[in-house]
Design a protein around this motif. Structure first.
Motif, PDB file in Angstrom:
ATOM      1  N   LYS A 289       0.819  -1.208   0.000  1.00 16.67           N
ATOM      2  CA  LYS A 289       0.000   0.000   0.000  1.00 16.67           C
ATOM      3  C   LYS A 289       0.858   1.266   0.000  1.00 16.67           C
ATOM      4  O   LYS A 289       0.472   2.288   0.547  1.00 16.67           O
ATOM      5  CB  LYS A 289      -0.941   0.009   1.205  1.00 16.67           C
ATOM      6  CG  LYS A 289      -2.006  -1.076   1.156  1.00 16.67           C
ATOM      7  CD  LYS A 289      -2.984  -0.947   2.306  1.00 16.67           C
ATOM      8  CE  LYS A 289      -4.081  -1.978   2.207  1.00 16.67           C
ATOM      9  NZ  LYS A 289      -5.056  -1.849   3.312  1.00 16.67           N
ATOM     10  N   ARG A 290       2.012   1.192  -0.642  1.00 16.83           N
ATOM     11  CA  ARG A 290       2.909   2.337  -0.659  1.00 16.83           C
ATOM     12  C   ARG A 290       2.583   3.235  -1.842  1.00 16.83           C
ATOM     13  O   ARG A 290       2.323   2.773  -2.948  1.00 16.83           O
ATOM     14  CB  ARG A 290       4.358   1.855  -0.749  1.00 16.83           C
ATOM     15  CG  ARG A 290       5.347   2.911  -0.279  1.00 16.83           C
ATOM     16  CD  ARG A 290       6.576   2.281   0.308  1.00 16.83           C
ATOM     17  NE  ARG A 290       7.446   3.283   0.884  1.00 16.83           N
ATOM     18  CZ  ARG A 290       8.646   3.592   0.401  1.00 16.83           C
ATOM     19  NH1 ARG A 290       9.121   2.968  -0.649  1.00 16.83           N
ATOM     20  NH2 ARG A 290       9.382   4.510   0.975  1.00 16.83           N
TER      21      ARG A 290
ATOM     22  N   LEU B  34       2.884   2.980  -5.938  1.00 16.24           N
ATOM     23  CA  LEU B  34       4.279   2.703  -6.234  1.00 16.24           C
ATOM     24  C   LEU B  34       4.472   1.316  -6.843  1.00 16.24           C
ATOM     25  O   LEU B  34       5.448   1.080  -7.553  1.00 16.24           O
ATOM     26  CB  LEU B  34       5.114   2.828  -4.957  1.00 16.24           C
ATOM     27  CG  LEU B  34       6.618   3.037  -5.147  1.00 16.24           C
ATOM     28  CD1 LEU B  34       6.901   4.273  -5.997  1.00 16.24           C
ATOM     29  CD2 LEU B  34       7.313   3.170  -3.805  1.00 16.24           C
ATOM     30  N   THR B  35       3.531   0.406  -6.607  1.00 19.43           N
ATOM     31  CA  THR B  35       3.644  -0.941  -7.165  1.00 19.43           C
ATOM     32  C   THR B  35       3.209  -0.981  -8.626  1.00 19.43           C
ATOM     33  O   THR B  35       3.885  -1.543  -9.482  1.00 19.43           O
ATOM     34  CB  THR B  35       2.804  -1.943  -6.351  1.00 19.43           C
ATOM     35  OG1 THR B  35       3.244  -1.921  -4.996  1.00 19.43           O
ATOM     36  CG2 THR B  35       2.939  -3.342  -6.908  1.00 19.43           C
TER      37      THR B  35
ATOM     38  N   LYS C 257       0.201   3.431 -11.202  1.00 15.33           N
ATOM     39  CA  LYS C 257      -1.044   4.055 -11.637  1.00 15.33           C
ATOM     40  C   LYS C 257      -1.290   5.354 -10.877  1.00 15.33           C
ATOM     41  O   LYS C 257      -0.991   5.464  -9.699  1.00 15.33           O
ATOM     42  CB  LYS C 257      -2.212   3.098 -11.418  1.00 15.33           C
ATOM     43  CG  LYS C 257      -2.221   1.913 -12.364  1.00 15.33           C
ATOM     44  CD  LYS C 257      -3.458   1.055 -12.154  1.00 15.33           C
ATOM     45  CE  LYS C 257      -3.488  -0.105 -13.137  1.00 15.33           C
ATOM     46  NZ  LYS C 257      -4.691  -0.959 -12.942  1.00 15.33           N
ATOM     47  N   LEU C 258      -1.857   6.330 -11.596  1.00 19.59           N
ATOM     48  CA  LEU C 258      -2.205   7.608 -10.981  1.00 19.59           C
ATOM     49  C   LEU C 258      -3.346   7.418  -9.996  1.00 19.59           C
ATOM     50  O   LEU C 258      -4.388   6.852 -10.335  1.00 19.59           O
ATOM     51  CB  LEU C 258      -2.613   8.611 -12.063  1.00 19.59           C
ATOM     52  CG  LEU C 258      -3.026  10.000 -11.585  1.00 19.59           C
ATOM     53  CD1 LEU C 258      -1.826  10.757 -11.037  1.00 19.59           C
ATOM     54  CD2 LEU C 258      -3.673  10.785 -12.729  1.00 19.59           C
ATOM     55  N   LEU C 259      -3.156   7.874  -8.765  1.00 20.38           N
ATOM     56  CA  LEU C 259      -4.202   7.809  -7.748  1.00 20.38           C
ATOM     57  C   LEU C 259      -5.041   9.077  -7.734  1.00 20.38           C
ATOM     58  O   LEU C 259      -6.261   9.024  -7.651  1.00 20.38           O
ATOM     59  CB  LEU C 259      -3.583   7.573  -6.366  1.00 20.38           C
ATOM     60  CG  LEU C 259      -2.798   6.267  -6.199  1.00 20.38           C
ATOM     61  CD1 LEU C 259      -2.137   6.221  -4.822  1.00 20.38           C
ATOM     62  CD2 LEU C 259      -3.704   5.068  -6.394  1.00 20.38           C
TER      63      LEU C 259
ATOM     64  N   SER D  93       1.151   4.951   7.109  1.00 21.18           N
ATOM     65  CA  SER D  93      -0.221   4.793   6.630  1.00 21.18           C
ATOM     66  C   SER D  93      -0.353   5.504   5.284  1.00 21.18           C
ATOM     67  O   SER D  93       0.382   6.457   5.010  1.00 21.18           O
ATOM     68  CB  SER D  93      -1.221   5.385   7.640  1.00 21.18           C
ATOM     69  OG  SER D  93      -0.967   6.758   7.843  1.00 21.18           O
ATOM     70  N   PRO D  94      -1.270   5.056   4.433  1.00 23.16           N
ATOM     71  CA  PRO D  94      -1.356   5.599   3.069  1.00 23.16           C
ATOM     72  C   PRO D  94      -2.093   6.930   2.988  1.00 23.16           C
ATOM     73  O   PRO D  94      -3.076   7.071   2.269  1.00 23.16           O
ATOM     74  CB  PRO D  94      -2.089   4.490   2.307  1.00 23.16           C
ATOM     75  CG  PRO D  94      -2.970   3.865   3.341  1.00 23.16           C
ATOM     76  CD  PRO D  94      -2.195   3.926   4.633  1.00 23.16           C
TER      77      PRO D  94
END
Length: 205
Positions: free
Chosen positions: A159-160, A175-176, A179-181, A196-197
């Motif tokens: 969840k980084r 980061l995995t 993809k744009l969040l 925490s994210p």
């Protein structure tokens, strides 16, 4: 320092990096104890340059506190500037690569990887400690001017996230998957929660 005194001889520094132990700070080529205000180690920054007198800029210290990342500029010519990695136990140069004036910022993504922002603004590159590409976080067709100079990380494990920002915008990516969040407007004030994210930023509204 801890007793409230100032490190007056370093007032011209335009950047510094605080160690994870909260006991040391990196300013210019000095790794300074906050307990005594005295340098613990002096980095061999001249070894990073092929030519010219060094003008070192502290960028970041690794999460384990063993390595530091410096942008060593040359007073001779910008083409000789180097991104350099140093051992904080000895001050010795571990690795340097000539980058010229292409690097805007670089930070540790982990003990073994770096996140590097380049002048063309096309992507934030995740690299190993010698500059080999691991992954690229694109900016989705935008080439911000100025380029993304701020880089922060949030969360851990799967969840980084990474957030990159400039004077008026912020973008966050998984980061995995890269993809744009989200993408939004910011005012250069961006912070991230290490465990925490969560990414917090000041809007322009």
């Amino acid at each position: 320092t801890k007793d409230g005194s100032t490190l007056s001889s370093y007032w011209t520094a335009d950047s510094m990096a605080l160690a994870p132990d909260d006991e040391h700070v990196l300013v210019f080529d000095k790794y300074i104890s906050l307990e005594t205000g005295e340098p613990k180690i002096t980095l061999d920054v001249a070894a990073a340059l092929e030519k010219g007198r060094p003008n070192p800029q502290a960028l970041d210290i690794s999460p384990n506190g063993r390595l530091c990342l410096m942008l060593v500029r040359s007073f001779s010519a910008g083409e000789h500037n180097a991104l350099a990695l140093f051992d904080l136990d000895t001050g010795a140069l571990i690795h340097a690569r000539k980058t010229g004036e292409t690097v805007v910022n670089a930070v540790f993504a982990s003990d073994n990887q770096l996140a590097v922002s380049y002048l063309d603004g096309s992507a934030i590159l995740i690299e190993d400690l010698k500059g080999t590409l691991v992954a690229g976080v694109g900016t989705h067709g935008t080439r911000p001017n100025p380029p993304f100079g701020g880089i922060v990380f949030a969360g851990s494990g799967a969840k980084r996230a990474i957030a990159v920002y400039d004077l008026n915008r912020v973008c966050a990516f998984d980061l995995t998957t890269q993809k744009l969040l989200f993408r939004g407007q910011s005012h250069r004030n961006v912070a991230a929660m290490a465990k925490s994210p969560w990414i917090v930023y000041q809007t322009l509204n």
